[in-house]
Scaffold this motif. Structure first.
Motif, PDB file in Angstrom:
ATOM      1  N   LEU A  81       0.742  -1.198   0.124  1.00  0.00           N
ATOM      2  CA  LEU A  81       0.080  -0.119   0.022  1.00  0.00           C
ATOM      3  C   LEU A  81       0.884   1.002  -0.060  1.00  0.00           C
ATOM      4  CD1 LEU A  81      -2.880   0.953   0.140  1.00  0.00           C
ATOM      5  CD2 LEU A  81      -2.593   0.979   2.943  1.00  0.00           C
ATOM      6  N   TYR A  84       0.503   5.886   1.097  1.00  0.00           N
ATOM      7  CA  TYR A  84      -0.365   6.064   2.430  1.00  0.00           C
ATOM      8  C   TYR A  84       0.542   6.094   3.588  1.00  0.00           C
ATOM      9  CZ  TYR A  84      -4.455   5.381  -0.578  1.00  0.00           C
ATOM     10  OH  TYR A  84      -5.598   5.350  -1.154  1.00  0.00           O
ATOM     11  N   GLU A  85       0.156   7.006   4.352  1.00  0.00           N
ATOM     12  CA  GLU A  85       1.130   7.074   5.698  1.00  0.00           C
ATOM     13  C   GLU A  85       0.175   6.866   6.902  1.00  0.00           C
ATOM     14  OE1 GLU A  85       2.898  10.639   6.598  1.00  0.00           O
ATOM     15  OE2 GLU A  85       3.848   9.926   8.548  1.00  0.00           O
ATOM     16  N   VAL A  86       0.491   5.893   7.836  1.00  0.00           N
ATOM     17  CA  VAL A  86      -0.102   5.532   8.867  1.00  0.00           C
ATOM     18  C   VAL A  86      -0.085   6.331  10.053  1.00  0.00           C
ATOM     19  CG1 VAL A  86      -0.428   3.896  10.750  1.00  0.00           C
ATOM     20  CG2 VAL A  86       0.387   2.848   8.765  1.00  0.00           C
ATOM     21  N   ILE A  87      -1.199   7.076  10.265  1.00  0.00           N
ATOM     22  CA  ILE A  87      -1.331   8.242  11.068  1.00  0.00           C
ATOM     23  C   ILE A  87      -2.088   7.836  12.382  1.00  0.00           C
ATOM     24  CG2 ILE A  87      -1.500   9.592   9.230  1.00  0.00           C
ATOM     25  CD1 ILE A  87      -4.425  10.096   9.414  1.00  0.00           C
ATOM     26  N   LEU A  96      -5.148   3.320  10.913  1.00  0.00           N
ATOM     27  CA  LEU A  96      -5.830   4.515   9.815  1.00  0.00           C
ATOM     28  C   LEU A  96      -4.543   4.497   8.949  1.00  0.00           C
ATOM     29  CD1 LEU A  96      -8.220   5.934   8.812  1.00  0.00           C
ATOM     30  CD2 LEU A  96      -7.497   7.803  10.326  1.00  0.00           C
ATOM     31  N   ALA A  98      -3.525   7.146   5.658  1.00  0.00           N
ATOM     32  CA  ALA A  98      -4.163   8.373   4.849  1.00  0.00           C
ATOM     33  C   ALA A  98      -3.170   8.742   3.678  1.00  0.00           C
ATOM     34  CB  ALA A  98      -4.640   9.275   5.629  1.00  0.00           C
ATOM     35  N   SER A  99      -3.647   8.998   2.534  1.00  0.00           N
ATOM     36  CA  SER A  99      -3.095   9.800   1.278  1.00  0.00           C
ATOM     37  C   SER A  99      -3.637  11.291   1.527  1.00  0.00           C
ATOM     38  CB  SER A  99      -3.415   8.978   0.204  1.00  0.00           C
ATOM     39  OG  SER A  99      -4.527   9.409  -0.309  1.00  0.00           O
ATOM     40  N   TRP A 100      -3.423  11.903   0.521  1.00  0.00           N
ATOM     41  CA  TRP A 100      -3.809  13.311   0.355  1.00  0.00           C
ATOM     42  C   TRP A 100      -5.227  13.158  -0.205  1.00  0.00           C
ATOM     43  CZ3 TRP A 100      -2.267  17.329   3.012  1.00  0.00           C
ATOM     44  CH2 TRP A 100      -0.957  17.268   3.573  1.00  0.00           C
ATOM     45  N   GLU A 101      -5.695  12.033  -0.566  1.00  0.00           N
ATOM     46  CA  GLU A 101      -6.982  11.983  -1.256  1.00  0.00           C
ATOM     47  C   GLU A 101      -7.945  11.234  -0.388  1.00  0.00           C
ATOM     48  OE1 GLU A 101      -7.419  13.552  -3.853  1.00  0.00           O
ATOM     49  OE2 GLU A 101      -5.693  14.410  -4.003  1.00  0.00           O
ATOM     50  N   ASP A 102      -7.455  10.309   0.192  1.00  0.00           N
ATOM     51  CA  ASP A 102      -8.497   9.379   0.809  1.00  0.00           C
ATOM     52  C   ASP A 102      -7.735   8.344   1.898  1.00  0.00           C
ATOM     53  OD1 ASP A 102      -6.725   7.505  -0.576  1.00  0.00           O
ATOM     54  OD2 ASP A 102      -8.578   7.246  -2.082  1.00  0.00           O
ATOM     55  N   HIS A 103      -8.298   7.488   2.582  1.00  0.00           N
ATOM     56  CA  HIS A 103      -7.802   6.633   3.552  1.00  0.00           C
ATOM     57  C   HIS A 103      -8.137   5.315   3.732  1.00  0.00           C
ATOM     58  CE1 HIS A 103     -11.791   7.311   5.420  1.00  0.00           C
ATOM     59  NE2 HIS A 103     -11.614   6.321   5.990  1.00  0.00           N
ATOM     60  N   VAL A 104      -7.502   4.573   4.446  1.00  0.00           N
ATOM     61  CA  VAL A 104      -7.630   2.984   4.310  1.00  0.00           C
ATOM     62  C   VAL A 104      -7.743   2.507   5.747  1.00  0.00           C
ATOM     63  CG1 VAL A 104      -6.616   0.765   3.644  1.00  0.00           C
ATOM     64  CG2 VAL A 104      -6.429   2.756   2.166  1.00  0.00           C
ATOM     65  N   LYS A 105      -8.680   1.761   6.202  1.00  0.00           N
ATOM     66  CA  LYS A 105      -8.742   1.051   7.611  1.00  0.00           C
ATOM     67  C   LYS A 105      -8.124  -0.046   7.458  1.00  0.00           C
ATOM     68  CE  LYS A 105     -12.885   3.505   8.679  1.00  0.00           C
ATOM     69  NZ  LYS A 105     -14.385   3.227   8.462  1.00  0.00           N
TER      70      LYS A 105
ATOM     71  N   ALA B  86      -9.613  13.480   3.031  1.00  0.00           N
ATOM     72  CA  ALA B  86      -8.957  12.209   3.045  1.00  0.00           C
ATOM     73  C   ALA B  86      -9.586  11.327   4.131  1.00  0.00           C
ATOM     74  CB  ALA B  86      -7.483  12.541   3.183  1.00  0.00           C
ATOM     75  N   LYS B  89     -13.323  10.259   2.768  1.00  0.00           N
ATOM     76  CA  LYS B  89     -13.413   9.378   1.729  1.00  0.00           C
ATOM     77  C   LYS B  89     -12.661   8.035   1.943  1.00  0.00           C
ATOM     78  CE  LYS B  89     -12.481   8.920  -3.158  1.00  0.00           C
ATOM     79  NZ  LYS B  89     -11.756   9.151  -4.205  1.00  0.00           N
TER      80      LYS B  89
END
Lengths: 361, 93
Positions: A81, A84-87, A96, A98-105, B86, B89
């Motif tokens: 992935l 994406y940075e784990v924030i 969590l 996140a990129s600058w556009e969206d996020h991933v759990k 971010a 979404k």
């Protein structure tokens, strides 16, 4: 939500090796990196590495990154992935990113954190003037993007980073005015590198600090002075350096934010670069689901980061119940201690001993 | 050296002079200084200034740095600033 056995945060030498050994043991691995490209700090290293031949000594850093990335990308158990940075990290083992556009759990049974380090800054007059930058930033601009950020450079710090940067700058056709260091002897650099840079005409000025940089829009001049026994500048020893970039190679400090968020105990160990997550030789921290490898656990170098990553990946997989050959872990541990027999590792070993001692007390 | 021209926190533009005055005024911990000066509250989250501030506090209070930073839960998500969009979404992967 992505579910995985092992999440590895950071795609440098430690993270890629951790992902590989965990995946080889049968675990499903998610490797997350904030940049679009795997490799971590290796991608900007144009020099051949010293160290252990099995771990890429004699190979240029960016080629080593490519070789490891190819193995990672070819492994069916590893998903990457990138960008994406784990924030955030939470007590229920969810994360969590996140990129600058969206996020991933992400839900991960085990996390191996290999976030590396940040560059230190020092205090001197006008230290925010354009032209003052971290040595790593100079390397990124020059070696990765092909942009030389100045014409004439003063390098502060004679550790590995400072001395290798001096050589790379000379190769790129820049002028290096001097490498200075506040200490009375060469920092952590390999002597052969320092000798090479000096032969090429770059003075190595010891016991010297930066007082300030001056210029209207950007750095035009840097002023340095000798320091006395108390580390205070000595009047009358000032030198004026006509440079447009002052590159700070004054050390690195581990990035420990995620560990602290995950309730891992951190200790202040100057020999390891500052605050570090307490950890044992297998990469365990004080949180049973969180492991550490690489510079995030203490500033060292690529060979030890690689070995530490391989160990932590195997240990995380083993503790999830995957069959792991115990001999392999022992073999990596032996390699790690034999590599650390070099005198350059003395400080690191003292730091490790103090970190473990502090916690047992 | 003129403390007014020495930057400690480059995200929030806090100088060594401001830091020393705040400590003198009683804001004598990392957390208090964060609230009072916004030091360490910018995009880098204190990655650059934290050790510099702690070193200054250690000097003033004459205690080792390891004694100055004890609260365990001091780091909260997000560790880096991200745009709200971010967080809104979720990526479809």
């Amino acid at each position: 939500m992505i579910f995985t056995d092992v999440m590895v945060i950071g795609g440098g030498p430690a993270g890629m090796n951790a992902a590989l050994t965990a995946a080889e043991s049968g675990a499903q691995v998610l490797l997350v990196d904030k940049f679009q490209k795997l490799g971590g700090q290796l991608v900007k290293q144009t020099h051949k590495f010293f160290g252990w031949a099995d771990r890429g000594a004699g190979t240029r850093g960016f080629n080593l990154a490519k070789q490891l990335a190819a193995q990672v990308n070819a492994h069916p158990n590893i998903k990457t992935l990138l960008g994406y940075e784990v924030i955030g990290g939470y007590p229920d083992q969810t994360y969590l990113a996140a990129s600058w556009e969206d996020h991933v759990k992400i839900s991960a049974k085990k996390a191996v954190i290999c976030t590396g380090a940040a560059e230190r800054m020092i205090l001197f007059e006008n230290n925010d003037l354009p032209g003052v930058m971290g040595a790593g930033a100079v390397q990124t601009l020059m070696n990765e993007y092909g942009v030389l950020p100045g014409e004439s450079f003063l390098i502060v710090g004679s550790g590995n980073v400072g001395v290798i940067l001096a050589y790379q700058l000379l190769q790129a056709g820049a002028h290096v005015d001097a490498v200075i260091d506040v200490l009375p002897k060469l920092g952590g650099a390999y002597w052969v590198h320092a000798a090479k840079v000096q032969r090429l005409g770059v003075p190595l000025l010891l016991r010297r600090t930066v007082l300030g940089v001056y210029g209207t829009e950007h750095v035009e001049e840097a002023v340095t002075a000798e320091v006395g026994e108390n580390m205070e500048p000595v009047a009358g020893t000032e030198m004026h350096h006509k440079v447009d970039v002052v590159a700070l190679a004054v050390g690195l400090m581990p990035l420990t934010d995620l560990f602290q968020m995950l309730q891992v105990r951190t200790e202040y160990i100057p020999e390891l670069g500052g605050f570090v997550p307490w950890h044992d030789e297998l990469g365990h921290t004080t949180n049973p689901n969180v492991y550490v490898a690489g510079d995030a656990g203490g500033i060292e170098e690529a060979t030890t980061a690689s070995l530490g990553g391989s160990i932590a990946g195997l240990v995380a997989a083993k503790e999830l119940g995957f069959p792991v050959d115990e001999n392999r872990i022992q073999e990596y541990l032996r390699a790690l201690s034999s590599f650390r027999e070099s005198s350059l590792s003395k400080k690191v070993l003292e730091g490790i001993e103090r970190m473990r001692g502090d916690s047992n007390a | 050296m003129n403390e007014e021209n020495i930057i400690v926190c480059r995200c929030e533009d806090i100088t060594l002079k401001q830091l020393r005055e705040a400590i003198k005024d009683g804001y004598d911990s990392w957390d208090k200084l964060k609230r009072y000066l916004r030091i360490g509250m910018g995009p880098c989250g204190g990655k650059t200034c934290k050790l510099l501030v702690l070193r200054e506090l250690a000097m003033v209070k004459n205690v080792p740095i390891s004694n100055l930073y004890l609260r365990k839960t001091v780091v909260r998500p997000p560790v880096r600033s991200v745009p709200f969009k971010a967080l809104e979404k979720e990526a479809s992967l």
